[in-house]
Structures are given as structure tokens and as C-alpha cells.
Design a protein around this motif. Structure first.
Motif, PDB file in Angstrom:
ATOM      1  N   GLY A  35       0.773  -1.228   0.000  1.00  0.00           N
ATOM      2  CA  GLY A  35       0.000   0.000   0.000  1.00  0.00           C
ATOM      3  C   GLY A  35       0.808   1.283   0.000  1.00  0.00           C
ATOM      4  O   GLY A  35       0.253   2.376   0.131  1.00  0.00           O
ATOM      5  N   TRP A  36       2.132   1.193  -0.135  1.00  0.00           N
ATOM      6  CA  TRP A  36       2.966   2.388  -0.183  1.00  0.00           C
ATOM      7  C   TRP A  36       2.768   3.100  -1.522  1.00  0.00           C
ATOM      8  O   TRP A  36       2.526   2.459  -2.545  1.00  0.00           O
ATOM      9  N   THR A  37       2.859   4.426  -1.507  1.00  0.00           N
ATOM     10  CA  THR A  37       2.698   5.234  -2.707  1.00  0.00           C
ATOM     11  C   THR A  37       3.810   6.270  -2.777  1.00  0.00           C
ATOM     12  O   THR A  37       4.550   6.462  -1.799  1.00  0.00           O
ATOM     13  N   THR A  38       3.903   6.946  -3.908  1.00  0.00           N
ATOM     14  CA  THR A  38       4.818   8.074  -4.028  1.00  0.00           C
ATOM     15  C   THR A  38       4.041   9.281  -4.522  1.00  0.00           C
ATOM     16  O   THR A  38       3.019   9.143  -5.193  1.00  0.00           O
ATOM     17  N   GLY A  43      10.197  17.456 -10.489  1.00  0.00           N
ATOM     18  CA  GLY A  43      11.180  16.644 -11.190  1.00  0.00           C
ATOM     19  C   GLY A  43      10.669  15.277 -11.584  1.00  0.00           C
ATOM     20  O   GLY A  43       9.470  14.987 -11.526  1.00  0.00           O
ATOM     21  N   THR A  44      11.629  14.407 -11.974  1.00  0.00           N
ATOM     22  CA  THR A  44      11.269  13.078 -12.471  1.00  0.00           C
ATOM     23  C   THR A  44      11.954  11.934 -11.728  1.00  0.00           C
ATOM     24  O   THR A  44      11.709  10.780 -12.031  1.00  0.00           O
ATOM     25  N   ALA A  45      12.831  12.236 -10.762  1.00  0.00           N
ATOM     26  CA  ALA A  45      13.516  11.170 -10.018  1.00  0.00           C
ATOM     27  C   ALA A  45      12.492  10.356  -9.243  1.00  0.00           C
ATOM     28  O   ALA A  45      11.599  10.911  -8.599  1.00  0.00           O
ATOM     29  N   GLN A  46      12.600   9.045  -9.308  1.00  0.00           N
ATOM     30  CA  GLN A  46      11.630   8.137  -8.699  1.00  0.00           C
ATOM     31  C   GLN A  46      12.276   7.242  -7.648  1.00  0.00           C
ATOM     32  O   GLN A  46      13.450   6.882  -7.769  1.00  0.00           O
ATOM     33  N   VAL A  61      15.572   3.082  -2.930  1.00  0.00           N
ATOM     34  CA  VAL A  61      16.644   4.039  -3.243  1.00  0.00           C
ATOM     35  C   VAL A  61      16.094   5.147  -4.134  1.00  0.00           C
ATOM     36  O   VAL A  61      15.191   4.928  -4.949  1.00  0.00           O
ATOM     37  N   ILE A  62      16.666   6.342  -3.961  1.00  0.00           N
ATOM     38  CA  ILE A  62      16.334   7.476  -4.826  1.00  0.00           C
ATOM     39  C   ILE A  62      17.546   8.384  -4.945  1.00  0.00           C
ATOM     40  O   ILE A  62      18.308   8.556  -3.996  1.00  0.00           O
ATOM     41  N   SER A  63      17.716   8.955  -6.134  1.00  0.00           N
ATOM     42  CA  SER A  63      18.754   9.941  -6.398  1.00  0.00           C
ATOM     43  C   SER A  63      18.274  10.836  -7.526  1.00  0.00           C
ATOM     44  O   SER A  63      17.647  10.365  -8.471  1.00  0.00           O
TER      45      SER A  63
END
Length: 180
Positions: A35-38, A43-46, A61-63
Motif C-alpha cells: 500500500g505504499w505510494t509516491t 522533477g522526475t527522479a523516482q 533508493v532514490i537519487s
């Protein structure tokens, strides 16, 4: 070694860890499982998963450094609604690692977020204190973060990542556990 003398000794129908309310690891290679969302604000970093660096399991991870440049970014990784009224003295802890120079990762909590809107425009978010990695992709545990002020049947947690056009850290998180 584990010696099993009968199948009755391995009955695993009860709770796996006493007091555990919610957990999220990324071993299934999926940021959105459980059930996690973003919320991509800038920007476009995911948020993605990886097992780079010899990790035996995946982690989140994200950068915002990609294509040879830094990119302005704001992306929130948000938990599902979690009921903290089922336990007592709830806490959250997680593992994290970072590298490179850039804004710090933030852990926030809300008891009035609607679960779908831009978190900058909906809900009241509070910054939670945590121990964060000093860099070099060194993993550290956040320590137990007390949640007594946020006991609700509708609590959300969010990891807020920001990057600028000048610098961007890489952040890794894993083993998010909420217990009470």
C-alpha cells in the motif's frame, strides 16, 4: 541449527513479532507493495529498488543525479494509513544509507493526510527526529522514534527526498518497522 521434532513445533499462525503493527522491506523488488505510494512534486527522479553494492536483499533508493547532471526533485514515499491505536507506546525505526552531498532525507508523520493529494497542500506533517547515515553508503539504524503524540487510527508516514540542480544525495532505506 534448528531441530524440528514435530509439525506442531512449527505452527506459524500467530503474530511473527509481538507488537509489530506494520513493516516494509523491499525484498519483493516493489516500492509500492503493502500500500505504499509516491507523490512526485518536482522533477522526475523516482523511488526504485536495488540490491547494488553486494546487498543480499533489495532496498528502496532514490537519487536526482542522472544523465550526468543534478536535477531539482521533490518526491515523497508515503506509507498506507496505519492504525496506531492497536498497540501501546508505538515507535518507528528504519535502516538508511546515503552518499554524495545534498539535502537530508526527512521522515514525516501526519494524522490528517487524505492518502492521495500533494502532501505539501494537504495534511499537517511533522518532522520526526532520526539518526541518518553520514555518507559513504554506510548503513545506520534510525533508532526508535517515539510516536506517542501521533496515536491515531489514520496515521501516515513519509520519507521526503529533495535534490537541487546543484547537488543531490543518493538515499537508501530498508527495514521500516512500526511497533507498539
Amino acid at each position: 541449527q534448528l531441530l524440528i521434532r514435530s509439525f506442531h513445533e512449527i505452527d506459524m499462525n500467530g503474530p511473527r513479532f509481538a507488537g509489530q503493527i506494520h513493516s516494509k522491506n523491499f525484498d519483493d523488488g516493489n516500492v509500492f507493495s503493502g500500500g505504499w505510494t509516491t507523490q512526485q512534486v518536482i522533477g522526475t527522479a523516482q523511488w526504485t529498488t536495488s540490491s547494488a553494492g553486494g546487498s543480499p536483499t533489495d532496498y528502496g533508493v532514490i537519487s536526482s543525479y542522472f544523465d550526468g547532471a543534478h536535477h531539482e526533485t521533490e518526491n515523497w514515499l508515503i506509507s498506507p494509513s496505519i492504525d496506531l491505536t492497536t498497540g501501546s507506546s508505538p515507535v518507528i525505526h528504519f535502516d538508511n544509507a546515503k552518499n554524495y552531498t545534498g539535502p537530508a532525507l526527512e521522515l514525516l508523520v501526519s494524522t490528517d493526510y487524505d492518502g492521495v493529494s500533494d502532501p505539501n497542500e494537504q495534511g499537517t506533517w511533522y518532522l520526526l527526529p532520526a539518526i541518518y547515515s553520514g555518507g559513504s553508503f554506510t548503513w545506520v539504524n534510525s533508532g526508535n522514534i517515539e510516536l506517542g503524540a501521533f496515536i491515531s487510527d489514520h496515521t501516515y508516514f513519509a520519507f521526503k527526498y529533495t535534490g537541487t540542480s546543484v547537488n543531490a544525495s543518493t538515499w537508501e532505506i530498508d527495514n521500516i518497522i512500526i511497533r507498539g
